[in-house]
Design an enzyme around this catalytic site. Structure first.
Site, PDB file in Angstrom:
ATOM      1  N   LYS A 190       0.819  -1.339   0.150  1.00  0.00           N
ATOM      2  CA  LYS A 190      -0.081  -0.015  -0.049  1.00  0.00           C
ATOM      3  C   LYS A 190       1.020   1.321   0.046  1.00  0.00           C
ATOM      4  CE  LYS A 190      -3.804   2.119   2.775  1.00  0.00           C
ATOM      5  NZ  LYS A 190      -4.612   1.822   3.819  1.00  0.00           N
TER       6      LYS A 190
ATOM      7  N   GLU B 299      10.519  -4.623   4.396  1.00  0.00           N
ATOM      8  CA  GLU B 299      10.753  -6.025   4.029  1.00  0.00           C
ATOM      9  C   GLU B 299      10.184  -6.050   2.520  1.00  0.00           C
ATOM     10  OE1 GLU B 299       9.136  -4.832   6.717  1.00  0.00           O
ATOM     11  OE2 GLU B 299       9.275  -6.395   8.351  1.00  0.00           O
TER      12      GLU B 299
ATOM     13  N   GLY C  73      -4.807  -2.405   5.035  1.00  0.00           N
ATOM     14  CA  GLY C  73      -4.252  -3.500   4.817  1.00  0.00           C
ATOM     15  C   GLY C  73      -4.806  -5.111   4.930  1.00  0.00           C
ATOM     16  N   ARG C  74      -5.244  -5.097   5.983  1.00  0.00           N
ATOM     17  CA  ARG C  74      -6.018  -6.395   6.396  1.00  0.00           C
ATOM     18  C   ARG C  74      -7.494  -6.374   6.079  1.00  0.00           C
ATOM     19  NH1 ARG C  74      -4.758  -2.862  10.380  1.00  0.00           N
ATOM     20  NH2 ARG C  74      -6.336  -2.297  11.842  1.00  0.00           N
TER      21      ARG C  74
ATOM     22  N   GLU D 120      -4.899  -7.429  14.801  1.00  0.00           N
ATOM     23  CA  GLU D 120      -4.451  -6.217  14.725  1.00  0.00           C
ATOM     24  C   GLU D 120      -5.856  -4.992  14.735  1.00  0.00           C
ATOM     25  OE1 GLU D 120      -2.018  -6.171  11.171  1.00  0.00           O
ATOM     26  OE2 GLU D 120      -2.096  -3.953  10.995  1.00  0.00           O
TER      27      GLU D 120
ATOM     28  N   HIS E 117      -4.981 -33.933  17.298  1.00  0.00           N
ATOM     29  CA  HIS E 117      -3.827 -34.986  17.887  1.00  0.00           C
ATOM     30  C   HIS E 117      -2.931 -33.998  18.451  1.00  0.00           C
ATOM     31  CE1 HIS E 117      -5.525 -38.602  15.571  1.00  0.00           C
ATOM     32  NE2 HIS E 117      -5.861 -37.454  14.746  1.00  0.00           N
TER      33      HIS E 117
ATOM     34  N   LYS F 206       7.637  -0.630  12.006  1.00  0.00           N
ATOM     35  CA  LYS F 206       8.180  -0.290  10.658  1.00  0.00           C
ATOM     36  C   LYS F 206       9.427   0.752  10.948  1.00  0.00           C
ATOM     37  CE  LYS F 206       4.324  -1.231   7.991  1.00  0.00           C
ATOM     38  NZ  LYS F 206       3.390  -0.841   6.866  1.00  0.00           N
TER      39      LYS F 206
HETATM   40  C1  G6Q Z   1      -2.547  -4.020   7.855  1.00  0.00           C
HETATM   41  C2  G6Q Z   1      -1.424  -3.503   8.231  1.00  0.00           C
HETATM   42  C3  G6Q Z   1      -0.033  -4.224   7.922  1.00  0.00           C
HETATM   43  C4  G6Q Z   1       0.556  -3.911   6.388  1.00  0.00           C
HETATM   44  C5  G6Q Z   1       1.790  -4.292   6.274  1.00  0.00           C
HETATM   45  C6  G6Q Z   1       2.086  -4.085   4.899  1.00  0.00           C
HETATM   46  O1  G6Q Z   1      -3.572  -3.798   8.192  1.00  0.00           O
HETATM   47  O2  G6Q Z   1      -1.389  -2.181   8.156  1.00  0.00           O
HETATM   48  O3  G6Q Z   1      -0.035  -5.534   7.979  1.00  0.00           O
HETATM   49  O4  G6Q Z   1      -0.710  -4.334   5.751  1.00  0.00           O
HETATM   50  O5  G6Q Z   1       2.288  -3.546   7.110  1.00  0.00           O
HETATM   51  O6  G6Q Z   1       2.057  -2.439   4.566  1.00  0.00           O
HETATM   52  P1  G6Q Z   1       2.295  -2.136   2.965  1.00  0.00           P
HETATM   53  O7  G6Q Z   1       1.110  -2.592   2.228  1.00  0.00           O
HETATM   54  O8  G6Q Z   1       2.097  -0.533   2.898  1.00  0.00           O
HETATM   55  O9  G6Q Z   1       3.552  -2.540   2.634  1.00  0.00           O
END
Ligand code: G6Q
Length: 546
Positions: free
Chosen positions: A211, A217, A272-273, A358, A389, A509
């Protein structure tokens, strides 16, 4: 929406009544609740968007439910639901609308944010995704050397990874099997190394999903991918045919070297989620095709409509949310298990971990006060029957009380002898055993030696929901995800927290960035942090230098 202080949750009449009611009902056994009401198993069920919910095995009486629905009304769940669907800025700490529901709105819908109808924007991106998907799947899109794309690697983390990977696995049955899909998220170089092992660079497409297009990462992995591609192909121009981006950050994408013509956008009002059905789902669309992706959106939409219109008493996300509040805040449960009896849903618990924890892992109310009650439980789980199990031991006989969601499908995607019947029999049996247990008398009647009786008793009274859908299809996956999205929303409203920010994640981050400078090769200046972190940095440097 403004953040006008609301009355503290614990002083609401329904909350107080629930606290008193809990004293009366907390030791009542499910065996007795079922004995007192033979119709309980059919009465305490609800259906919405082709999902059937059996919530009869919960430690709740009709009065409990009445009070929980009263609590929902006192907390203005209906008003807040309207505000969310209308695009009001209910994510108050970030000043944003929360409109994942617009991602699946029909073409002719109208949802206005800051004076702009966002629905045409959503469909414009969907149309571009469709065109691109058809090009990849038909082989019209070629790699730089003219070869067909056979491998798709999604690079992203958190919301830009968990949804796509979960959906790919969940819908593998519907995927184009001559395309290979891999997912890279971790900055651990092992992740990239293993995800690209055995892939032919000239046949590989990377989707950089971020986003913000600044996440450490993802940027590191995207750079690693570019190095990997160029090491094989040796021409910068190859990036254009082997990289596409999913992002809200056009300039960032351009700076990386991806042509913005190959960028699929989304918007700040998609968390994001909550983004697996936005362009973040590009890998899903490539795997299952544009038509099936549309079916998935249809499933989401069906659950949105159910949530938006069904009376609270028959509203699946509302019922599940309120029962969750009942256990978390009155029984003091601290975890909840998600147990899909379907191997395709292997990553569903991990996906829900992020969605739920989250969103509702917060301890400050909308007006900034510290909460005086518990919010999100820890979510965990594995597919059945495997869990039976291992950790089901604790569910049956351990000291913590763990409410569980059993998720199953009425008809299988793969049959083999009576295996599917056995799978479902196990699911039904587990839910019943947790609820009803086995008394000392029943254990003795089996001829058990007296010394072993206490070990073989199952006290029961352990609550669970059973969620049944007709079959695991793209549409069903959409309804299931939306079910939990809306459950999370309702719980956030009750707890009076912002379910749509994630300051805890933002912290992560930025934290590592300055320590990373201390670990750079050649940096020898003594670290100036706490003694523990200094020691760890020195140890890492020493190992590297030896
Ligand atoms: C989701 C969070 C988090 C995010 C990641 C990736 O709701 O904000 O999990 O999706 O940190 O972020 P970017 O898409 O900006 O790389």
């Amino acid at each position: 929406m403004t953040n006008t202080p609301t009355p503290p949750l614990t002083s609401r009449p329904a909350w107080r009544a629930l606290a008193a009611h809990h004293e009366a009902i907390r030791d009542v056994h499910l065996r007795d609740l079922f004995a007192a009401d033979p119709a309980r198993g059919t009465r305490m069920t609800a259906t919405g968007a082709s999902i059937f919910l059996d919530y009869s095995k919960h430690r709740a009486s009709p009065q409990t439910l009445e009070l929980l629905f009263a609590l929902a009304r006192e907390c203005q769940v209906e008003e807040r639901r309207r505000a969310m669907f209308a695009g009001e800025k209910i994510n108050i700490t970030e000043g944003r609308a929360v409109l994942h529901t617009a991602l699946r709105a029909p073409r002719d819908a109208r949802i206005v944010v800051d004076g702009v109808n966002v629905v045409p924007l959503v469909h414009e991106v969907l149309d571009r995704m469709r065109t691109f998907t058809d090009q990849i799947r038909s082989g019209a899109w070629r790699g730089f050397t003219g070869k067909r794309i056979r491998n798709v690697v999604n690079i992203g983390i958190g919301g830009s990874d968990l949804g796509p990977e979960m959906a790919y696995r969940a819908l593998a049955h519907y995927s184009q099997r001559d395309l290979t899909f891999r997912f890279v998220s971790n900055v651990d170089p092992t992740d990239f190394a293993e995800a690209t092992r055995g892939l032919e660079p000239a046949e590989t497409l990377f989707i950089v999903s971020s986003k913000t297009f600044t996440t450490l990462e993802t940027m590191e992995n995207a750079n690693a991918a570019r190095r990997w591609l160029l090491a094989a192909i040796g021409d910068e121009k190859a990036v254009a045919s082997h990289f596409v981006a999913v992002s809200t950050n056009g300039p960032g994408v351009e700076k990386f070297g991806i042509d913005t013509a190959n960028m699929f956008g989304f918007w700040e009002w998609v968390g994001g989620r909550y983004s697996m059905d936005s362009a973040i789902g590009l890998s899903t669309m490539l795997a299952i095709g544009a038509y099936a992706f549309g079916e998935m959106l249809g499933g989401f939409r069906e659950m949105d409509e159910h949530f938006r219109t069904a009376p609270l008493e028959q509203n699946l996300p509302v019922i599940m949310a309120l029962l969750g509040v009942w256990y978390t805040d009155f029984f003091g449960t601290q975890t909840a298990a998600i147990l899909p009896y379907d191997q395709y849903l292997a990553r569903f618990p991990a996906y829900l971990q992020q969605l739920i924890m989250e969103s509702n892992g917060k301890s400050v109310t909308l007006s900034g006060a510290r909460v005086t009650y518990a919010t999100s439980p820890v979510i965990w789980g594995e597919p059945g029957t495997n869990g039976q199990h291992s950790f089901h031991q604790l569910l049956h006989q351990g000291t913590p009380l763990v409410p569980a969601d059993f998720i199953g499908f009425l008809s299988p995607l793969n049959s083999n002898g009576r295996m599917y019947e056995l799978l479902m029999a196990n699911m039904f049996a587990q839910a019943a055993a947790l609820a009803f247990g086995k008394t000392p008398e029943e254990v003795r009647a089996e001829g058990t030696a007296e010394a072993l009786v206490p070990h073989r008793v199952f006290e029961g009274n352990r609550p669970s929901s059973v969620i049944l859908a007709p079959r695991l299809t793209p549409a069903t996956l959409g309804t299931l995800v939306a079910l939990y999205e809306h459950m999370v929303f309702v719980q956030g409203v009750i707890w009076d927290i912002d379910s749509f920010d994630q300051w805890g994640v933002e912290l992560g981050k930025t934290l590592a960035v300055s320590i990373a400078r201390d670990l750079d090769p050649g940096v020898e200046t003594p670290p100036e942090r706490d003694s523990s972190t200094n020691g760890l940095i020195e140890r890492f440097r020493a190992a590297r230098d030896s």
